[in-house]
Motif scaffolding. Structure first.
Motif, PDB file in Angstrom:
ATOM      1  N   LEU A 235       0.856  -1.458   0.071  1.00 39.51           N
ATOM      2  CA  LEU A 235       0.148   0.093   0.003  1.00 39.51           C
ATOM      3  C   LEU A 235       1.064   1.369  -0.140  1.00 39.51           C
ATOM      4  CD1 LEU A 235      -3.076  -0.599   2.480  1.00 39.51           C
ATOM      5  CD2 LEU A 235      -3.194  -0.097   0.016  1.00 39.51           C
ATOM      6  N   ARG A 236       1.996   1.290   0.924  1.00 38.99           N
ATOM      7  CA  ARG A 236       2.668   2.494   0.905  1.00 38.99           C
ATOM      8  C   ARG A 236       3.476   2.576  -0.233  1.00 38.99           C
ATOM      9  NH1 ARG A 236      -0.355   4.838   4.442  1.00 38.99           N
ATOM     10  NH2 ARG A 236       0.119   4.547   6.659  1.00 38.99           N
ATOM     11  N   ALA A 237       4.169   1.484  -0.932  1.00 37.30           N
ATOM     12  CA  ALA A 237       4.677   1.449  -2.058  1.00 37.30           C
ATOM     13  C   ALA A 237       3.774   2.257  -3.269  1.00 37.30           C
ATOM     14  CB  ALA A 237       5.115   0.317  -2.557  1.00 37.30           C
ATOM     15  N   ALA A 238       2.692   1.827  -3.534  1.00 35.55           N
ATOM     16  CA  ALA A 238       1.803   2.571  -4.274  1.00 35.55           C
ATOM     17  C   ALA A 238       1.417   3.879  -3.877  1.00 35.55           C
ATOM     18  CB  ALA A 238       0.423   1.543  -4.505  1.00 35.55           C
ATOM     19  N   ASP A 239       1.237   4.362  -2.910  1.00 38.01           N
ATOM     20  CA  ASP A 239       1.047   5.394  -2.422  1.00 38.01           C
ATOM     21  C   ASP A 239       2.328   6.529  -2.878  1.00 38.01           C
ATOM     22  OD1 ASP A 239      -1.049   5.023  -0.859  1.00 38.01           O
ATOM     23  OD2 ASP A 239      -0.420   5.147   0.942  1.00 38.01           O
ATOM     24  N   HIS A 240       3.433   5.832  -2.611  1.00 37.25           N
ATOM     25  CA  HIS A 240       4.579   6.713  -2.990  1.00 37.25           C
ATOM     26  C   HIS A 240       4.820   6.880  -4.484  1.00 37.25           C
ATOM     27  CE1 HIS A 240       6.650   5.091   1.020  1.00 37.25           C
ATOM     28  NE2 HIS A 240       6.097   6.256   1.231  1.00 37.25           N
ATOM     29  N   ALA A 241       4.574   5.830  -5.163  1.00 34.27           N
ATOM     30  CA  ALA A 241       4.516   5.983  -6.861  1.00 34.27           C
ATOM     31  C   ALA A 241       3.481   6.934  -7.245  1.00 34.27           C
ATOM     32  CB  ALA A 241       4.074   4.394  -7.258  1.00 34.27           C
ATOM     33  N   LEU A 242       2.204   7.171  -6.639  1.00 31.47           N
ATOM     34  CA  LEU A 242       1.285   7.838  -6.898  1.00 31.47           C
ATOM     35  C   LEU A 242       1.779   9.443  -6.638  1.00 31.47           C
ATOM     36  CD1 LEU A 242      -1.780   5.688  -6.597  1.00 31.47           C
ATOM     37  CD2 LEU A 242      -1.229   7.008  -8.666  1.00 31.47           C
ATOM     38  N   LEU A 243       2.236   9.605  -5.474  1.00 37.04           N
ATOM     39  CA  LEU A 243       2.816  10.779  -4.905  1.00 37.04           C
ATOM     40  C   LEU A 243       3.820  11.176  -5.765  1.00 37.04           C
ATOM     41  CD1 LEU A 243       2.278  10.470  -1.014  1.00 37.04           C
ATOM     42  CD2 LEU A 243       0.883  11.900  -2.478  1.00 37.04           C
ATOM     43  N   LEU A 244       4.722  10.457  -6.070  1.00 38.59           N
ATOM     44  CA  LEU A 244       6.062  10.929  -6.935  1.00 38.59           C
ATOM     45  C   LEU A 244       5.254  11.330  -8.214  1.00 38.59           C
ATOM     46  CD1 LEU A 244       8.867  11.036  -7.646  1.00 38.59           C
ATOM     47  CD2 LEU A 244       8.646   8.802  -8.429  1.00 38.59           C
ATOM     48  N   ARG A 245       4.332  10.902  -8.915  1.00 40.15           N
ATOM     49  CA  ARG A 245       3.666  11.098 -10.178  1.00 40.15           C
ATOM     50  C   ARG A 245       3.320  12.663 -10.037  1.00 40.15           C
ATOM     51  NH1 ARG A 245       0.378   7.460 -14.081  1.00 40.15           N
ATOM     52  NH2 ARG A 245      -0.398   9.634 -14.404  1.00 40.15           N
ATOM     53  N   ARG A 246       2.538  13.098  -8.935  1.00 44.98           N
ATOM     54  CA  ARG A 246       1.976  14.321  -8.651  1.00 44.98           C
ATOM     55  C   ARG A 246       3.028  15.123  -8.456  1.00 44.98           C
ATOM     56  NH1 ARG A 246      -2.214  17.534  -6.377  1.00 44.98           N
ATOM     57  NH2 ARG A 246      -1.731  18.174  -4.181  1.00 44.98           N
ATOM     58  N   VAL A 247       4.225  14.804  -7.725  1.00 47.48           N
ATOM     59  CA  VAL A 247       5.380  15.948  -7.705  1.00 47.48           C
ATOM     60  C   VAL A 247       6.058  16.271  -8.966  1.00 47.48           C
ATOM     61  CG1 VAL A 247       7.472  15.917  -6.632  1.00 47.48           C
ATOM     62  CG2 VAL A 247       5.887  15.329  -5.191  1.00 47.48           C
ATOM     63  N   VAL A 248       6.227  15.012  -9.607  1.00 50.67           N
ATOM     64  CA  VAL A 248       7.095  15.339 -10.909  1.00 50.67           C
ATOM     65  C   VAL A 248       6.443  16.205 -11.917  1.00 50.67           C
ATOM     66  CG1 VAL A 248       7.735  14.314 -13.048  1.00 50.67           C
ATOM     67  CG2 VAL A 248       8.351  12.966 -10.875  1.00 50.67           C
ATOM     68  N   GLU A 249       4.914  16.095 -12.137  1.00 50.24           N
ATOM     69  CA  GLU A 249       3.955  16.766 -12.804  1.00 50.24           C
ATOM     70  C   GLU A 249       4.074  18.138 -12.444  1.00 50.24           C
ATOM     71  OE1 GLU A 249       1.160  13.291 -14.157  1.00 50.24           O
ATOM     72  OE2 GLU A 249       0.595  14.654 -12.678  1.00 50.24           O
ATOM     73  N   TRP A 250       3.763  18.357 -11.398  1.00 46.92           N
ATOM     74  CA  TRP A 250       3.641  19.852 -10.567  1.00 46.92           C
ATOM     75  C   TRP A 250       4.799  20.668 -10.664  1.00 46.92           C
ATOM     76  CZ3 TRP A 250      -0.138  23.225 -10.064  1.00 46.92           C
ATOM     77  CH2 TRP A 250      -1.525  22.810  -9.891  1.00 46.92           C
ATOM     78  N   VAL A 251       5.915  19.993 -10.255  1.00 45.89           N
ATOM     79  CA  VAL A 251       7.316  20.686 -10.204  1.00 45.89           C
ATOM     80  C   VAL A 251       7.706  21.165 -11.725  1.00 45.89           C
ATOM     81  CG1 VAL A 251       9.862  20.421  -9.648  1.00 45.89           C
ATOM     82  CG2 VAL A 251       8.086  19.683  -7.866  1.00 45.89           C
ATOM     83  N   ALA A 252       7.648  20.036 -12.740  1.00 50.34           N
ATOM     84  CA  ALA A 252       7.919  20.111 -14.056  1.00 50.34           C
ATOM     85  C   ALA A 252       7.209  21.435 -14.563  1.00 50.34           C
ATOM     86  CB  ALA A 252       7.356  19.011 -14.751  1.00 50.34           C
ATOM     87  N   GLU A 253       6.131  21.718 -14.130  1.00 48.59           N
ATOM     88  CA  GLU A 253       5.148  22.894 -14.793  1.00 48.59           C
ATOM     89  C   GLU A 253       5.656  24.101 -14.227  1.00 48.59           C
ATOM     90  OE1 GLU A 253       0.792  24.258 -13.755  1.00 48.59           O
ATOM     91  OE2 GLU A 253       0.663  22.492 -15.194  1.00 48.59           O
ATOM     92  N   ARG A 254       6.134  24.044 -12.791  1.00 47.53           N
ATOM     93  CA  ARG A 254       6.540  25.335 -12.266  1.00 47.53           C
ATOM     94  C   ARG A 254       7.971  25.754 -12.886  1.00 47.53           C
ATOM     95  NH1 ARG A 254       3.555  28.345  -8.645  1.00 47.53           N
ATOM     96  NH2 ARG A 254       1.708  27.206  -8.349  1.00 47.53           N
TER      97      ARG A 254
END
Length: 462
Positions: A235-254
């Motif tokens: 569960l935590r591994a999947a949480d981390h993967a989805l949060l990583l996606r969110r981080v990458v997308e937002w930081v890239a845009e910034r």
């Protein structure tokens, strides 16, 4: 080794203490976002003014259950009568303990907490992909099998300005001011050119509790991979993967880029994969995949046997849309059969080299566009199936396994959904009800996709 239990979701003093401790440490917080990830990995939720945050942590969030079953375009297609037909009832989205974190990329100081969906009676909501994985992981734990999981995600940084026909273009290097056209796998120059945005991703991950620890350039211009550390909870591994996606997308845009986890954004460059590293331990923390040999134990081989047996019916989860299947082709380091091997990147199920304590399987089939909760649910269910039935995966492959395409595996979206619907391994593990909902949601999405006439169809046939 202490094994992380399945989440205990209380809404009492512990959650209130967590939010109050957090706000005391971050007194400038203006909003708290409650968020969860739907079937297509779209992040959804609500934003609470900080003065009302206690309501979220005590009562949870009322939200339509059908939200978890939207297709990739955001449409509710009423899968199996869930949506319009049943009056679109609410479920309750409850905060997950330990997931409250700073949002470091916004202009207004804010925080986020991950949610899981519950029925009105408090039971886990059938439609939540996180519930699906939690149920599968619980079945393994009940049999004395404790997953240890890490995920690697590939993605592209692309230019926000599209090319002809809306096609993506490689990014312009912040250092050279030229468009990045290099293909230098593991090349350090690419990491240097984009070090500012990669460093910002690393910093955001640290603030959000996402255990990212290495980055590498991959096989195409603007393509990178970020690795996550192993954790004792799928569960935590999947949480981390989805949060990583969110981080990458937002930081890239910034930083003036866009990021995409699309499986095959460029027809002539490498696709984006999601590689899953998985082992199983006993209750004492002993790695059941290690027997002192490079090939691993009989338990490892049985797990591989289960993964191979379930590969055909798992493809609709590993490759969830039309573009996903463009990633699979011979001699691209992408699996085209259910092979396994030792220290061999051409196979579907790789046993990496290294010390015995870290003996594991690297599952190389899923694309980066897949839902990590469902991917891990499918992989763990398959491994459990193989171990319970002592399935033999056959001999390990030596040399190139990427040349021979196994035509019994569905390499098209339609065939994959059909295989999922009639499969005998995933349906009982993920529950027949959820598999049918997933198939119905994706089947309607597929029909919508196929109803659109692409420009080259006019060029070829008009």
């Amino acid at each position: 080794m202490a094994h992380a239990p399945s989440d205990s979701l209380s809404t009492d003093e512990s959650l209130l203490a967590e939010v109050r401790t957090f706000l005391a440490a971050h007194p400038d917080t203006v909003y708290v976002d409650g968020l969860f990830f739907d079937l297509c990995c779209v992040v959804r939720g609500k934003r609470y003014p900080v003065a009302d945050a206690d309501d979220l942590f005590v009562k949870g969030m009322q939200i339509p259950e059908s939200i978890a079953l939207l297709d990739v375009t955001g449409d509710c297609n009423d899968p199996l009568g869930r949506g319009f037909s049943d009056g679109d009832p609410d479920c309750v989205a409850m905060p997950i303990p330990g997931t409250l974190a700073v949002i470091p990329w916004g202009d207004v100081p804010s925080a986020q907490v991950m949610l899981t969906l519950r029925a009105q009676d408090g039971s886990p909501a059938l439609v939540d992909p996180r519930t699906v994985l939690d149920r599968v992981e619980a079945r393994l734990r009940a049999d004395g099998l404790f997953p240890r999981v890490a995920m690697e995600l590939e993605f592209y940084l692309i230019d926000p300005e599209r090319g002809a026909g809306g096609a993506p273009r490689p990014p312009i290097s912040p250092v050279t001011r030229r468009r990045d056209l290099r293909t230098q796998v593991y090349g350090m120059a690419d990491l240097d050119d984009f070090q500012v945005v990669l460093r910002a991703i690393e910093h955001a991950c640290l603030l959000q509790g996402v255990p990212a620890f290495t980055a590498s350039s991959e096989f195409a211009p603007g393509q990178f991979e970020i690795n996550l550390k192993h954790v004792d909870s799928a569960l935590r591994a999947a949480d981390h993967a989805l949060l990583l996606r969110r981080v990458v997308e937002w930081v890239a845009e910034r930083h003036g880029f866009e990021a995409t986890f699309m499986a095959k954004p460029y027809p002539h460059h490498a696709g984006n994969g999601m590689h899953v590293h998985m082992s199983l331990a006993d209750a004492a923390g002993v790695n059941l995949f290690d027997d002192g040999t490079d090939a691993g134990s009989a338990v490892l081989r049985h797990a591989v046997g289960g993964m191979a047996a379930a590969m055909a019916e798992s493809m609709a989860v590993f490759a969830p849309n039309a573009n996903s299947y463009r990633r699979f082709a011979p001699n691209l380091y992408v699996p085209v059969n259910a092979s396994w091997g030792i220290n061999n990147r051409s196979v579907a199920f790789r046993v990496p080299a290294g010390d015995g304590g870290g003996r594991r399987i690297e599952h190389r089939v899923p694309g980066a566009d897949a839902n990590p909760y469902l991917v891990l649910a499918a992989i763990l269910a398959a491994a459990h199936h193989g171990i319970a039935r002592t399935l033999d995966p056959g001999p390990a492959v030596h040399g190139n396994a990427c040349e021979q395409v196994d035509r019994t595996i569905p390499w098209t979206w339609r065939r994959a959904l059909e295989a999922l619907g009639t499969g005998r391994i995933l349906r009982p593990a993920l529950t027949e009800a959820y598999v049918d909902l997933y198939k119905a949601t994706k089947w309607t999405e597929m029909e919508k996709f196929q109803a659109v006439i692409a420009p080259h169809e006019y060029d070829w046939y008009l």
